[in-house]
Design a protein around this motif. Structure first.
Motif: not given
Ligand code: AMP
Length: 440
Positions: A156-161, A185-192
């Protein structure tokens, strides 16, 4: 396609079978072979797609393939998550999937005593799941050593940011072997764009895997907006829970104070309710969540941060008591339901002030959400919109009345509500959503 074709070890296939998974999800089909092949991965996966098993299974397999024979186990895999709840869930998944392997794992997050964590770390673990803040505490106390990390996962990298963890992440990265000497490995719901920028720094010639359109909501979630006046939302919510006999409903408010107040009001209405948000102690959060999962708490009222990553099996209803200020949060909120083969219902109670927020959400989803005005709760056409404070879309309302006459949310035909949830085995369809199959 079955799990057998992915190249996973027998111990992992056994654990997967014990979980009742009959076939891999689309993200698992793509991610597992890539990770087993040693590739860095940038994966865009919406909530509830099975991404945790997608990285946990091959990670366990790779670590198990090169066991440390002598001395204390060094930390060889580090999984960072934005919230404590998600950390706890990922850690539980690692234990579940790795139960037939001789690997050790633990989880560290804030809000609880650090000493038991230190003692556990001293005994040595192969896999560490952590939230960034508590990990840095351990780093400053020299109770973790990250110099031998072979695999890094940012979940959830997007949320971490969004949560402002970028500086913490940078500090952690500086202590890891360089990107060419580890798998990331980077997982994110949105690839902003922000996520892509982070991935450029972090990943080494990554394989890009996207199973669904960015910001897509799970196909099996039935969404509806009920236009209603702000002052009648609580009454309508209690009415819906009672008259529809909902046993388990997750309700989102915008503020911590709002969550507390609503939980108290619902209790006064005779509904067992608890609030979960960042100001609650970790003990209170864990108790509320556990009560909710076990059916003792019927309504869990949550803010966005606290609910991030919650995996409640078969959660049937999510209610947006207030629409989120950030449209992406709507996708995350409703992703708490409709998970793993079940249908879900996401209901938003929207007052006139929230018209603009709804518009942003529909723009993001690229479709309109059906609106149903409930009898007895019709919005008063005389009520005018008020400015929404703390809007993070950069577009605060100006307080002027809406140009349309009447309630802009109430201008669509009424719609009857929907089908019952079918029971049965969990299976992933090629369309990218779970379907429940009835057993005969
Ligand atoms: P996640 O997206 O990792 O939070 O997973 C969402 C839910 O899907 C969890 O409850 C998992 O137990 C479940 N799940 C993961 N993989 C599968 C699968 N292959 N088949 C059925 N359910 C799964």
């Amino acid at each position: 396609m079955s799990f057998d074709t992915l190249g996973l070890a027998a111990e992992l296939l056994r654990a997967v079978g014990e979980q009742g998974y009959s076939e891999p999800t689309p993200i698992q089909r793509q991610v597992i072979p890539a990770i087993l092949a040693g590739r860095d991965v940038l994966a865009g996966a919406q909530t509830g797609t099975g991404k945790t098993a997608g990285f946990a299974l091959p990670l366990l397999q790779r670590l198990n393939a090169s066991p440390i024979r002598n001395g204390r186990r060094p930390i060889r895999a580090l999984i960072l998550t934005p919230t404590r709840e998600l950390a706890a869930q990922v850690s539980a998944s690692i234990r579940t999937y790795g139960r037939h392997l001789p690997l050790q794992s633990t989880v560290v997050f804030g809000g609880v005593k650090i000493n038991p964590q230190i003692q556990r770390l001293r005994r040595g673990v192969d896999i560490l799941v952590a939230t960034p803040g508590r990990l840095l505490d351990h780093i400053s106390q020299k109770t973790v050593n990250l110099s031998q990390v072979e695999i890094l996962v940012l979940d959830e990298a997007d949320r971490m940011l969004d949560m402002g963890f970028i500086h913490d992440i940078r500090k952690v990265l500086a202590l890891l072997p360089k990107s060419s000497a580890r798998q990331s490995l980077l997982f994110s719901a949105t690839l902003s764009n922000a996520v892509k920028q982070l991935s450029a720094r972090l990943l080494n010639r990554p394989k890009l895997i996207e199973v669904t359109r960015c910001n897509a909501t799970a196909a099996r979630i039935e969404q509806v907006v009920h236009p209603v006046d702000k002052c009648r939302k609580r009454e309508l919510l209690s009415h819906m829970i009672g008259s529809r006999n909902w046993r388990q409903v997750l309700v989102f408010t915008r503020t911590k104070h709002g969550a507390n107040r609503l939980a108290q009001q619902l209790e006064r209405d005779g509904l067992s309710a608890a609030a979960i948000h960042g100001n609650k102690s970790q003990g209170a959060r864990t108790r509320a969540l556990s009560g909710f999962k076990h059916g003792e708490v019927r309504v869990l009222v949550a803010t966005d941060i606290a609910a991030r990553g919650l995996d409640i099996v078969q959660l049937p209803h999510v209610v947006n008591y207030e629409l989120p200020n950030v449209a992406e949060d709507y996708v995350h909120r409703i992703g708490r339901t409709g998970r793993a083969g079940n249908q879900g219902q996401a209901i938003s109670l929207a007052c006139i002030d929230e018209h603009e927020l709804l518009r942003h959400i529909e723009q993001l989803l690229q479709h309109k959400i059906p609106q149903v005005v409930l009898e007895g709760y019709e919005p008063d056409p005389g009520i005018r919109a008020e400015p929404i404070q703390n809007g993070r879309n950069g577009k605060r309302r100006n307080g002027k009345p809406h140009p349309q006459s009447g309630n802009p949310l109430a201008d669509r035909p009424r719609r009857r509500s929907s089908a019952k949830r079918p029971a049965g085995k969990r299976r992933w369809e090629s369309s990218g959503s779970y379907s429940a199959q009835r057993h005969r």
